[in-house]
Design an enzyme around this catalytic site. Structure first.
Site, PDB file in Angstrom:
ATOM      1  N   ASP A 128     -29.457  20.011  64.580  1.00  0.00           N
ATOM      2  CA  ASP A 128     -30.138  19.500  65.772  1.00  0.00           C
ATOM      3  C   ASP A 128     -29.421  18.259  66.296  1.00  0.00           C
ATOM      4  OD1 ASP A 128     -32.547  18.618  67.499  1.00  0.00           O
ATOM      5  OD2 ASP A 128     -33.286  20.438  66.539  1.00  0.00           O
ATOM      6  N   HIS A 192     -35.239  14.521  69.235  1.00  0.00           N
ATOM      7  CA  HIS A 192     -35.620  15.922  69.038  1.00  0.00           C
ATOM      8  C   HIS A 192     -35.542  16.346  67.573  1.00  0.00           C
ATOM      9  CE1 HIS A 192     -35.127  20.368  69.440  1.00  0.00           C
ATOM     10  NE2 HIS A 192     -35.934  20.209  70.468  1.00  0.00           N
ATOM     11  N   SER A 371     -38.921  25.163  70.093  1.00  0.00           N
ATOM     12  CA  SER A 371     -38.288  24.442  68.985  1.00  0.00           C
ATOM     13  C   SER A 371     -39.306  24.162  67.894  1.00  0.00           C
ATOM     14  CB  SER A 371     -37.733  23.099  69.481  1.00  0.00           C
ATOM     15  OG  SER A 371     -36.583  23.272  70.248  1.00  0.00           O
TER      16      SER A 371
END
Length: 518
Positions: A128, A192, A371
């Site tokens: 990520d 994120h 996600s």
């Protein structure tokens, strides 16, 4: 009463005592039995995506969604009823990890972890944007930063041993100097990877923050995205390294991952290079889980990668009610759906409040997107592997498929576009813990229907039984309609038996019945 299971008066009184003991419980169970009939579903098939050339510009994007800083006023209006919640203060707000009896769209991950006492530790790679390494509720193995372009990495250097997220904010100067992809807007840092890591493996029962979906894992941070995305070549190398495969110029990974979470994606068919990396990683025994993306497209018509690649578990997003969300991509490439939340009803996880560089304080907030959904499936896969490390990808697929909650009533899902159904992590663990082995070699259909006598005998001897799914369903309908030929006392015991062991009975039956139709 049938002599097949009641031969003596003492047996009758034994059953009578059992029935009286569960009488009060049974009254309550009559209200929830209809939910048991929703355990069956048919198999969905994965598409074989086409192949295209690999992109040379930073087109890789995080599958991100807007986030809100944590505030008590944003707390979802419900009270969890589970008696086994972790002691983490925000656990009561984690509707996504509860059982489906709490919320239809819950995953059952909290309860599924009860099987993990004394189990194996599984390495889960979070491929990520990097992570906030110092977050109070997260712990990591040594990872790696694969972003070769310092401007995209935003950390002043290229590839190195620091997978920390320095922030991925974009300002007007970045746009003017064209250090980011064309069309990239001004934006604050998203953190994120930190949010994804919290869903997968935030420390559980530490009286801090939230609880993760798996408590028997070690997380491996692999950084591949930075300002406005990243490079596909970096993602490919990140996948290979996470699986323990060699990457030129990079020291070998000393902690190869069994689960690789890919909450990233970009438009286009799966390239040869991307598919080869995925295939090679799969050959090591790694299970790759990826987000369907938030593009709201039909992946059969507008493919995204790696969602449309082979050998990945592609995950679509559902909301608290269990319905498919309006933003998630769908299609035959989707393997399963899982909690992703919505803009107005997100999922609480770890984050950072820094608008640019990381803030020094730890924080939590609500996020949503495919996600987030993929992270739930990665947790479920890790739990299954922790219980039985010998499982391969085929076994994982069988377990998740056989235990998934059907979504056939959703118009968008009727054609299999939502995969095998909604993730039910507890049902998958319950299925795995039984003596029934889900492999292609030993799943055989049962052709003899279950009878009331067989179930009553199982109750009296406290044994499990397996049965053809259709016959169990038919018997359930008879019980609910009051037309069953079971004697009253056995009927009470049957209701209790189905409520205390429904997953094992029904899911094992479902798996065998489904195998017979292939």
């Amino acid at each position: 009463m049938s002599p097949a299971f009641l031969h003596t008066r003492s047996q009758f009184f034994t059953l009578m005592q059992r029935a009286l003991a569960v009488l009060l419980t049974t009254v309550m169970l009559l209200l929830v039995l209809p939910q048991l009939a929703t355990q069956w579903h048919g198999p969905a098939k994965l598409a074989t995506p086409g192949i295209s050339g690999q992109a040379t510009k930073p087109v890789l994007s995080q599958i991100k969604a807007p986030q809100e800083a944590f505030d008590s006023s944003l707390t979802p209006p419900f009270t969890a009823r589970s008696a086994a919640l972790p002691d983490d203060p925000f656990a009561r707000q984690q509707w996504n990890l509860l059982e489906s009896r709490e919320h239809e769209g819950s995953s059952g991950l909290f309860k599924s972890q009860e099987y993990l006492t004394g189990s194996h530790n599984i390495v889960v790679a979070v491929v990520d944007s990097g992570v906030v390494l110092q977050h109070e509720d997260l712990n990591f193995l040594p990872g790696y930063d694969f972003i070769h372009n310092p401007a995209v990495g935003n950390d002043g250097d290229g590839r190195d041993h620091d997978p920390g997220d320095p922030g991925d904010w974009v300002n007007q100067e970045d746009i003017n100097q064209q250090t980011v992809s064309a069309g990239c807007p001004v934006a604050s840092s998203k953190w994120h990877g930190t949010a994804i890591a919290g869903i997968i493996g935030a420390t559980t029962d530490n009286a801090t923050g939230i609880a993760g979906g798996s408590s028997a894992i070690s997380m491996l941070p692999v950084r591949v995205t930075g300002k406005c995305g990243g490079y596909v070549s970096d993602l490919i190398d990140g996948i290979r390294w996470a699986a323990g495969l060699p990457v030129a110029g990079v020291a070998d990974n000393q902690h190869p991952a069994r689960v690789i979470n890919l909450s990233v994606g970009f438009p286009g068919k799966c390239s040869n290079a991307m598919q080869q990396a995925i295939n090679d990683a799969s050959e090591t025994g790694a299970i790759l889980v990826t987000a369907a993306t938030n593009s709201a497209v039909n992946l059969d018509e507008e493919p995204y990668s790696p969602a449309s690649c082979n050998n990945v578990l592609t995950v679509a997003a559902t909301d608290r009610s269990g319905s498919i969300t309006p933003y998630t991509a769908l299609g035959s490439a989707v393997f399963i759906s899982a909690p992703g939340g919505t803009a107005n009803d997100g999922i609480i996880t770890t984050q950072n409040d820094g608008l640019e560089i990381p803030a020094t304080s730890d924080s939590y907030g609500y996020h949503y997107g495919s996600s987030i959904a993929a992270a739930h499936v990665s947790s479920a896969v890790a739990n299954l592997l922790s219980y039985n490390p010998e499982l391969n990808q085929a076994g994982i697929r069988e377990l998740l498929s056989a235990s998934a909650t059907p979504m056939d009533t959703d118009a968008q899902c009727s054609s299999g576009a939502c995969g095998e159904g909604r993730l039910n992590a507890l049902a998958a663990m319950d299925l795995l813990s039984s003596d029934y082995l889900l492999t292609e070699d030993n799943i055989e259909p049962l052709t003899t229907p279950v009878t009331a006598v067989q179930i009553a005998a199982a109750i009296s001897s406290d044994e499990d039984i397996t049965a053809e799914a259709e016959s169990v369903s038919r018997l359930l309908e008879e019980v609910q309609a009051g037309s069953s030929d079971l004697p009253g006392i056995v009927l009470l015991s049957l209701l209790f038996f189905l409520r205390t062991r429904p997953i094992r009975l029904l899911c094992r039956a479902t798996a065998r019945s489904a195998a017979g139709k292939e």
